[in-house]
Design a protein around this motif. Sequence first.
Motif, PDB file in Angstrom:
ATOM      1  N   SER A  21       0.847  -1.192   0.000  1.00 50.81           N
ATOM      2  CA  SER A  21       0.000   0.000   0.000  1.00 50.81           C
ATOM      3  C   SER A  21       0.877   1.234   0.000  1.00 50.81           C
ATOM      4  CB  SER A  21      -0.905   0.026   1.245  1.00 50.81           C
ATOM      5  OG  SER A  21      -1.757  -1.077   1.277  1.00 50.81           O
ATOM      6  N   CYS A  22       0.388   2.302  -0.597  1.00 48.82           N
ATOM      7  CA  CYS A  22       1.111   3.569  -0.609  1.00 48.82           C
ATOM      8  C   CYS A  22       0.098   4.702  -0.570  1.00 48.82           C
ATOM      9  CB  CYS A  22       1.979   3.684  -1.849  1.00 48.82           C
ATOM     10  SG  CYS A  22       2.745   5.301  -2.085  1.00 48.82           S
ATOM     11  N   ALA A  23       0.156   5.482   0.486  1.00 52.21           N
ATOM     12  CA  ALA A  23      -0.754   6.609   0.649  1.00 52.21           C
ATOM     13  C   ALA A  23       0.004   7.909   0.451  1.00 52.21           C
ATOM     14  CB  ALA A  23      -1.384   6.582   2.026  1.00 52.21           C
ATOM     15  N   ALA A  24      -0.527   8.762  -0.424  1.00 53.59           N
ATOM     16  CA  ALA A  24       0.034  10.102  -0.598  1.00 53.59           C
ATOM     17  C   ALA A  24      -0.657  11.021   0.390  1.00 53.59           C
ATOM     18  CB  ALA A  24      -0.177  10.584  -2.027  1.00 53.59           C
ATOM     19  N   VAL A  25       0.125  11.634   1.280  1.00 51.07           N
ATOM     20  CA  VAL A  25      -0.444  12.493   2.304  1.00 51.07           C
ATOM     21  C   VAL A  25       0.101  13.901   2.155  1.00 51.07           C
ATOM     22  CG1 VAL A  25      -0.816  10.591   3.893  1.00 51.07           C
ATOM     23  CG2 VAL A  25       1.343  11.825   3.967  1.00 51.07           C
ATOM     24  N   GLY A  26      -0.745  14.866   2.466  1.00 49.46           N
ATOM     25  CA  GLY A  26      -0.370  16.271   2.335  1.00 49.46           C
ATOM     26  C   GLY A  26      -1.518  17.056   1.733  1.00 49.46           C
ATOM     27  N   ARG A  29      -4.422  18.208  -4.235  1.00 46.24           N
ATOM     28  CA  ARG A  29      -5.659  18.424  -4.977  1.00 46.24           C
ATOM     29  C   ARG A  29      -5.904  17.284  -5.963  1.00 46.24           C
ATOM     30  NH1 ARG A  29      -5.791  24.895  -6.545  1.00 46.24           N
ATOM     31  NH2 ARG A  29      -6.398  25.640  -4.490  1.00 46.24           N
ATOM     32  N   SER A  30      -4.873  16.852  -6.650  1.00 48.31           N
ATOM     33  CA  SER A  30      -5.040  15.758  -7.606  1.00 48.31           C
ATOM     34  C   SER A  30      -3.695  15.123  -7.905  1.00 48.31           C
ATOM     35  CB  SER A  30      -5.672  16.260  -8.906  1.00 48.31           C
ATOM     36  OG  SER A  30      -4.809  17.155  -9.574  1.00 48.31           O
ATOM     37  N   ILE A  31      -3.766  13.859  -8.321  1.00 41.08           N
ATOM     38  CA  ILE A  31      -2.583  13.094  -8.721  1.00 41.08           C
ATOM     39  C   ILE A  31      -2.874  12.437 -10.049  1.00 41.08           C
ATOM     40  CG2 ILE A  31      -1.019  11.202  -8.134  1.00 41.08           C
ATOM     41  CD1 ILE A  31      -1.793  11.603  -5.204  1.00 41.08           C
ATOM     42  N   ASN A  32      -1.923  12.469 -10.956  1.00 35.81           N
ATOM     43  CA  ASN A  32      -2.105  11.796 -12.235  1.00 35.81           C
ATOM     44  C   ASN A  32      -1.805  10.302 -12.052  1.00 35.81           C
ATOM     45  OD1 ASN A  32      -2.606  11.447 -15.004  1.00 35.81           O
ATOM     46  ND2 ASN A  32      -0.418  11.628 -15.446  1.00 35.81           N
ATOM     47  N   GLY A  33      -0.628   9.854 -12.408  1.00 33.06           N
ATOM     48  CA  GLY A  33      -0.298   8.446 -12.298  1.00 33.06           C
ATOM     49  C   GLY A  33       0.219   8.076 -10.917  1.00 33.06           C
ATOM     50  N   MET A  34      -0.078   6.860 -10.504  1.00 32.81           N
ATOM     51  CA  MET A  34       0.519   6.281  -9.301  1.00 32.81           C
ATOM     52  C   MET A  34       1.028   4.904  -9.683  1.00 32.81           C
ATOM     53  SD  MET A  34      -2.063   7.423  -6.237  1.00 32.81           S
ATOM     54  CE  MET A  34      -0.793   7.321  -4.972  1.00 32.81           C
ATOM     55  N   ALA A  73     -10.108   8.779  -3.802  1.00 33.87           N
ATOM     56  CA  ALA A  73     -10.549   9.605  -2.672  1.00 33.87           C
ATOM     57  C   ALA A  73      -9.526   9.606  -1.542  1.00 33.87           C
ATOM     58  CB  ALA A  73     -11.895   9.115  -2.163  1.00 33.87           C
ATOM     59  N   LYS A  74      -8.780   8.508  -1.422  1.00 33.26           N
ATOM     60  CA  LYS A  74      -7.784   8.384  -0.350  1.00 33.26           C
ATOM     61  C   LYS A  74      -6.361   8.628  -0.857  1.00 33.26           C
ATOM     62  CE  LYS A  74     -10.461   5.024   2.320  1.00 33.26           C
ATOM     63  NZ  LYS A  74     -10.474   3.661   2.921  1.00 33.26           N
ATOM     64  N   ASN A  75      -6.204   8.930  -2.156  1.00 32.18           N
ATOM     65  CA  ASN A  75      -4.858   9.113  -2.751  1.00 32.18           C
ATOM     66  C   ASN A  75      -3.955   7.938  -2.411  1.00 32.18           C
ATOM     67  OD1 ASN A  75      -5.427  11.646  -3.964  1.00 32.18           O
ATOM     68  ND2 ASN A  75      -5.098  12.659  -1.987  1.00 32.18           N
ATOM     69  N   THR A  76      -4.486   6.756  -2.543  1.00 28.58           N
ATOM     70  CA  THR A  76      -3.760   5.541  -2.157  1.00 28.58           C
ATOM     71  C   THR A  76      -3.719   4.570  -3.322  1.00 28.58           C
ATOM     72  OG1 THR A  76      -4.392   5.805   0.155  1.00 28.58           O
ATOM     73  CG2 THR A  76      -3.704   3.612  -0.542  1.00 28.58           C
ATOM     74  N   VAL A  77      -2.557   3.935  -3.489  1.00 25.13           N
ATOM     75  CA  VAL A  77      -2.390   2.913  -4.520  1.00 25.13           C
ATOM     76  C   VAL A  77      -1.994   1.611  -3.848  1.00 25.13           C
ATOM     77  CG1 VAL A  77       0.041   3.530  -4.955  1.00 25.13           C
ATOM     78  CG2 VAL A  77      -1.295   2.366  -6.738  1.00 25.13           C
TER      79      VAL A  77
END
Length: 120
Positions: A21-26, A29-34, A73-77
């Motif tokens: 799991s990998c969560a982007a925190v901070g 507003r948006s992320i393209n590729g993960m 919604a969670k910015n998680t891959v």
Amino acid sequence: QVQLVESGGGLVQPGESLRLSCAAVGSIRSINGMGWYRQVAGRRELVARILPDHSTSYERSVKDRFTISRDNAKNTVYLQMNVLRPEDTDVYYCNADGIYTTTRYVDNYWGQGTQVTVSS
């Protein structure tokens, strides 16, 4: 400031499974590729990548064994790794690209890496 927080690595036997799991925190507003990368011959090689519309791409050797997914919604891959082989042993790095925060745009962020070891 954005951080990528990885979890889920470990030691397993051949044929077993792991889920990274990998969560982007901070202030995102948006992320393209993960995606997930691993180190091959001194450089990072793509393992799998997913876009916001959930379209995916895989390195050929993992295509039928690994599944990448994301929760926008969670910015998680996530990376579900099945039927693991000794040659999958490596440090796996999370990557997020095309990130808009509340204050700026950033091309790439990398996680610190999580060790996956497949051994009997």
